[in-house]
Design an enzyme around this catalytic site. Sequence first.
Site, short mmCIF file in Angstrom:
data_model
loop_
_atom_site.label_atom_id
_atom_site.label_comp_id
_atom_site.label_asym_id
_atom_site.label_seq_id
_atom_site.Cartn_x
_atom_site.Cartn_y
_atom_site.Cartn_z
N ARG A 107 32.89 44.31 45.46
CA ARG A 107 32.59 42.90 45.27
C ARG A 107 31.10 42.67 45.56
O ARG A 107 30.55 43.27 46.50
CB ARG A 107 33.43 42.11 46.26
CG ARG A 107 33.30 40.61 46.21
CD ARG A 107 33.87 40.06 44.97
NE ARG A 107 34.09 38.62 45.05
CZ ARG A 107 34.33 37.88 43.98
NH1 ARG A 107 34.36 38.41 42.77
NH2 ARG A 107 34.54 36.59 44.10
N THR A 379 35.77 37.78 33.55
CA THR A 379 36.25 38.93 34.28
C THR A 379 36.98 39.82 33.30
O THR A 379 37.30 39.39 32.21
CB THR A 379 37.17 38.41 35.40
OG1 THR A 379 36.41 37.49 36.16
CG2 THR A 379 37.74 39.50 36.26
N THR A 397 34.09 41.84 37.33
CA THR A 397 33.69 40.49 36.92
C THR A 397 32.19 40.25 36.98
O THR A 397 31.48 40.85 37.79
CB THR A 397 34.40 39.43 37.81
OG1 THR A 397 34.09 38.13 37.33
CG2 THR A 397 34.00 39.54 39.27
N ASN A 399 31.85 36.88 36.84
CA ASN A 399 32.33 35.53 37.10
C ASN A 399 32.40 34.73 35.81
O ASN A 399 33.35 34.86 35.07
CB ASN A 399 31.52 34.81 38.18
CG ASN A 399 32.29 33.58 38.68
OD1 ASN A 399 33.51 33.56 38.58
ND2 ASN A 399 31.62 32.59 39.21
N ASP A 421 31.69 31.65 43.63
CA ASP A 421 33.01 31.90 44.23
C ASP A 421 33.03 31.61 45.73
O ASP A 421 34.09 31.58 46.36
CB ASP A 421 33.47 33.34 43.98
CG ASP A 421 34.20 33.48 42.65
OD1 ASP A 421 34.50 32.45 42.02
OD2 ASP A 421 34.47 34.62 42.23
N SER A 451 39.77 36.09 43.38
CA SER A 451 41.18 36.00 43.00
C SER A 451 41.64 37.25 42.26
O SER A 451 42.80 37.34 41.85
CB SER A 451 41.41 34.80 42.08
OG SER A 451 41.04 33.61 42.74
N GLY A 472 39.88 33.77 36.52
CA GLY A 472 39.51 32.94 37.67
C GLY A 472 40.72 32.65 38.53
O GLY A 472 41.50 33.55 38.88
O1 DON Z 1 36.51 36.95 41.53
C1 DON Z 1 37.02 35.95 41.04
O2 DON Z 1 38.05 35.46 41.43
C2 DON Z 1 36.34 35.30 39.84
N1 DON Z 1 34.94 35.57 39.86
C3 DON Z 1 36.99 35.77 38.58
C4 DON Z 1 36.39 35.17 37.34
C5 DON Z 1 37.20 35.33 36.14
O3 DON Z 1 38.30 35.84 36.17
C6 DON Z 1 36.67 34.78 34.89
N2 DON Z 1 37.49 35.10 33.78
N3 DON Z 1 37.93 34.48 32.93
#
Ligand code: DON
Length: 568
Positions: A107, A379, A397, A399, A421, A451, A472
């Site tokens: 991350r 993502t 991701t 984001n 986030d 997430s 997300g």
């Molecule tokens: O880490 C996370 O939860 C978000 N940054 C994920 C973003 C995401 O899934 C965008 N996709 N559609």
Amino acid sequence: MRSLILTGVAICNVLVACAQQSTDPLHPFDYTIEKDITVQHGAVVSAHPLASRAGALILQQGGNAVDAAIATQLALAVVYPGAGNIGGGGFLVAHLKNGRNIAIDYRESAPAKASRDMYLDSAGNAITRLSLDGHLAAGIPGTVAGLFASMKYARLPFSKLIDPAIRLAEKGFVITEQEAKGLNASREDFLRLNTVKTAFVKEQPWKAGDTLIQPQLAKTLKLIRSKGAAGFYEGETARSIVAEMQRGKGIITLADLKNYKAKERQALTFPYKGYTILTMPLPSSGGICLQQMMGMIAKYPIAQWGFQSPQAMQLMIEVERRAYADRAQYLGDPDFVKVPAAQLTNPKYLASRMQQYVPMKAGNSDSTRAGAIKESEETTHLSVIDAEGNAVAVTTTLNGHFGSRTVAGEAGFLLNNEMDDFSVKPGVPNMYGLVGTEANAIAPGKRMLSSMTPTIVLQQQQPLFSLGTPGGSTIITSVFQTLMNVLEFGLSPAEAVNRPKFHHQWLPDVVYVEPGFPESNITELEKMGYKIVKRGPIGRTELIKRTPATRVLEAAGDTRGDDSAAGY
Ligand code: DON
């Protein structure tokens, strides 16, 4: 087997290279999208056919599932720039054939100069665009460190795993209609948020069949090939990132990059009706929330009620509400805040959370808040299972779509906008409408709560499913629903992935449904008192099923995108 042919007259007309119709499985101008395949040995499913093929090729060349996952991620960084990345971060969960479970956390983290209120104006109001657009939105990228941390479990040399990506960046590949639309939609942002000319903008609008060539990215990938992680976190690439930061008022420094470390965490496992669920621990909220939701649901006869029956939908919505309320209150980077994870997943606590549950009647997020604990969209997901029984699930991701839309100068790759986030201010929703508290406040070096929920299901210590999705805040509920679809409702992998989904995240107190969600289900939910909001597609789930007895693999790529499976 469903496949969608991308080659043909439309594309060939614009491509000289079409003359060389080829049997090359990685032909960048001649590929098909495979939605649902059944194979005997190894399977990969990801957001792009060329990336899945790059992974499958590595399996055929003697690589294991981890090798294939590394090659697929690198290829995605080239052919799927909206989310595939080296400028973002991710999580890898794996079950190895020797029985070991792995969780690698790469991350992004907050730069040393980041501070709690960095996105607030002088009156204390959140300026949310700052955590979303451009240089200041980027966390320190983790992906390259994650790939090298994963190499410990790989078999082939890194140079072999990165080669397909280098070739696709250098020579280019034809883009699909979805990709063309995505690039065109972000054109103004690319122009506004960059200080150098990027490969993603050309004079005319992009169309399906155009070739995307990324020579600067190819150069960066070659530096990584020759110097390892230092080819990214030090030297020329690091200097390009920092120079770009200085041109755009960003705060990432050379020291931030050099100090970044991927972390191996203890994988989160929990039982569910004879299966073992293996998933990502904090700083992903996905694993804990999944454990909470499956724990709350386990005593109800949901299979008997049936797929998307009013009873089943309502129960699922109510457990989602409760898990997301706890997420907002308690979850954050465990290296910075004390998270009461054991209590949150304790069966007694979960039973107490369901005390106010009234079957067939909408609950409400004003009265259902986080439980009392005694102590203190872009993502992408890929799944791989190999012939030896190694299973990998990876979600990475940037984001937002194309992340911060800012390219790291001459290094040619997009930077994430993961800082959004974090909870930029308690109660202020992020781009996915998620709220948080002090637990997820910004601090230097801290990882923002995620997430992402890469997940593997084991049956008698053998991999049965590998799955995950972007989306997300909807990631956790999509993984939850997909698991219910296969484990409880008996849907096939393709159906489990593609049947319309719904989502509740505590706040706002509404049930989101995606296109195609049956009107009759909407009516049923409204009768119970739920407010329904129709929205765009939810997630892009990838799923591989391995039948332990026969070892036959079925891989399903989501029909919501260009997602595609490959295998042999
Ligand atoms: O880490 C996370 O939860 C978000 N940054 C994920 C973003 C995401 O899934 C965008 N996709 N559609």
